[in-house]
Design a protein around this motif. Structure first.
Motif, short mmCIF file in Angstrom:
data_model
loop_
_atom_site.label_atom_id
_atom_site.label_comp_id
_atom_site.label_asym_id
_atom_site.label_seq_id
_atom_site.Cartn_x
_atom_site.Cartn_y
_atom_site.Cartn_z
N UNK A 137 0.84 -1.18 0.00
CA UNK A 137 0.00 0.00 0.00
C UNK A 137 0.88 1.24 0.00
N UNK A 138 0.54 2.18 -0.86
CA UNK A 138 1.29 3.43 -0.90
C UNK A 138 0.44 4.54 -0.29
N UNK A 139 1.02 5.25 0.65
CA UNK A 139 0.34 6.37 1.29
C UNK A 139 1.41 7.31 1.83
N UNK A 140 0.99 8.50 2.17
CA UNK A 140 1.89 9.49 2.75
C UNK A 140 1.69 9.57 4.26
N UNK A 141 2.72 10.00 4.94
CA UNK A 141 2.65 10.25 6.38
C UNK A 141 2.79 11.74 6.60
N UNK A 142 1.95 12.28 7.48
CA UNK A 142 2.01 13.69 7.86
C UNK A 142 2.33 13.81 9.34
N UNK A 143 3.30 14.65 9.66
CA UNK A 143 3.58 15.04 11.05
C UNK A 143 3.83 16.54 11.07
N UNK A 144 3.79 17.11 12.25
CA UNK A 144 3.95 18.56 12.41
C UNK A 144 5.27 18.84 13.11
N UNK A 145 5.97 19.87 12.66
CA UNK A 145 7.17 20.32 13.38
C UNK A 145 7.18 21.84 13.42
N UNK A 146 7.62 22.36 14.53
CA UNK A 146 7.87 23.80 14.64
C UNK A 146 9.01 24.01 15.60
N UNK A 147 9.43 25.23 15.77
CA UNK A 147 10.59 25.56 16.58
C UNK A 147 10.46 24.98 17.99
N UNK A 148 11.52 24.33 18.46
CA UNK A 148 11.52 23.80 19.81
C UNK A 148 11.32 22.30 19.83
N UNK A 149 10.59 21.81 20.83
CA UNK A 149 10.45 20.38 21.09
C UNK A 149 10.04 19.58 19.86
N UNK A 150 9.07 20.08 19.08
CA UNK A 150 8.54 19.28 17.98
C UNK A 150 9.57 19.03 16.88
N UNK A 151 10.52 19.93 16.69
CA UNK A 151 11.49 19.68 15.63
C UNK A 151 12.41 18.52 16.00
N UNK A 152 12.72 18.39 17.28
CA UNK A 152 13.55 17.26 17.71
C UNK A 152 12.75 15.95 17.63
N UNK A 153 11.48 16.00 18.01
CA UNK A 153 10.65 14.82 17.88
C UNK A 153 10.52 14.40 16.42
N UNK A 154 10.44 15.38 15.51
CA UNK A 154 10.35 15.06 14.09
C UNK A 154 11.59 14.33 13.60
#
Length: 328
Positions: free
Chosen positions: A4-21
């Motif tokens: 199955x082909x699909x895309x994954x979406x996640x959110x990143x912004x300055x700070x904690x989320x960019x490291x989680x990404x």
């Protein structure tokens, strides 16, 4: 058989989320190197709803994400912004190509191939890794059931088909309630437009039935079941067991992860942290430095019997705090 082909979406912004990404992208590359879709990292852009804050990620993290085969896509906050950052996951859907997608909260780690999960993208679903957080039972009403029914009626979505008939009335698990840590559908444009419309209506002009209900941070999780039901979806079946299972782990906060998540997830987190590309960036993030590089994570894990954890998350948090290892 073709995957199955699909895309994954996640959110990143300055700070904690960019490291989680970074952790998410690196783990996908390690656990599923033949993943046939694209990992999109959506980044909110500066604007009136962010005030003086610049939510964009740093150049070093941006470059690393690209090296990890992630594609960074910008989007503009039209409704929520800094007032409700959880709304990013709703507004970012409009930036995706109109192909099947899986949204993942950024604090998710991939531990095996998505080939082991069978999606029906025309029947959306979402994570059941949740607690009884919303709606809160009011002393003088409305009841939990009355609150949910009022929302379904408001948006003209059939209510009865969403109920778990084996559960008693007003018991929270009778009603369709998800953690918004993952969800999917075949058409992000249509799904996102409806999700945004309904969430914005409740955010700006909540009905009387929600007068005493907390909507921050629960708005996304209050609206998600309505949207999923409106597209013919519902609770996940066994074919999706790899999500929140052997394929993904929504780890949330590093101390909680070390306290309660699987050995498989911990091993992948450690493997990611030792990647030559990743280590110099993660070491700059305080919680990762303490938990992953200074050994605090192993100390926290030793505090708990993972086969006999406290029933309530708050009890786990309190124990970690008492021992002086809480960080996020």
């Amino acid at each position: 058989m073709a995957r199955q082909s699909f895309n994954i979406l996640a959110i990143a912004q300055s700070g904690r989320l960019e490291y989680e990404a970074v952790i998410l992208a690196a783990s996908l590359r390690l656990a599923d190197p033949d993943f046939p879709g694209t990992l999109f990292i959506a980044e909110p852009q500066p604007g009136r709803l962010w005030g003086d804050e610049d939510p964009r990620i740093s150049k070093k993290t941006r470059d690393l994400l690209r090296e990890l085969d992630a594609e960074i896509i910008p989007f503009t906050s039209e409704v929520f912004g800094a007032a409700y950052p959880n709304g990013n996951k709703i507004e970012a859907l409009s930036a995706l190509p109109n192909e099947p997608f899986l949204f993942l909260d950024t604090d998710t780690i991939i531990t095996d191939s998505f080939a082991k999960v069978s999606f029906d993208f025309d029947r959306p679903s979402a994570s059941m890794k949740r607690e009884n957080t919303w709606p809160q039972e009011e002393l003088y009403g409305p009841t939990v059931g009355e609150t949910w029914k009022a929302l379904y009626d408001l948006f003209d979505v059939p209510f009865e088909p969403t109920l778990a008939p084996e559960e008693p009335d007003d018991y929270w698990q009778k009603y369709l309630y998800f953690n918004a840590g993952w969800f999917f559908h075949s058409r992000p444009q249509a799904f996102g437009a409806r999700y945004l419309d309904w969430a914005a209506r409740l955010w700006r002009d909540r009905p009387e039935v929600l007068a005493c209900q907390p909507m921050d941070p629960w708005l996304d999780q209050a609206v998600l079941p309505l949207v999923i039901a409106s597209f013919g979806g519902g609770r996940p079946g066994p074919e999706l067991a790899g999500l929140d299972g052997d394929v993904t782990c929504h780890w949330r906060v590093l101390p909680l992860m070390f306290a309660r998540e699987s050995d498989r997830a911990i091993a992948m987190m450690k493997r990611v942290s030792q990647q030559a590309l990743v280590r110099p960036v993660l070491q700059k993030y305080g919680p990762a430095r303490k938990m992953l590089y200074d050994g605090h994570g192993d100390t926290v894990r030793a505090l708990f019997d993972q086969n006999n954890l406290p029933r309530k998350e708050q009890a786990i948090r309190n124990r970690i705090r008492r021992e002086g290892f809480w960080t996020r």
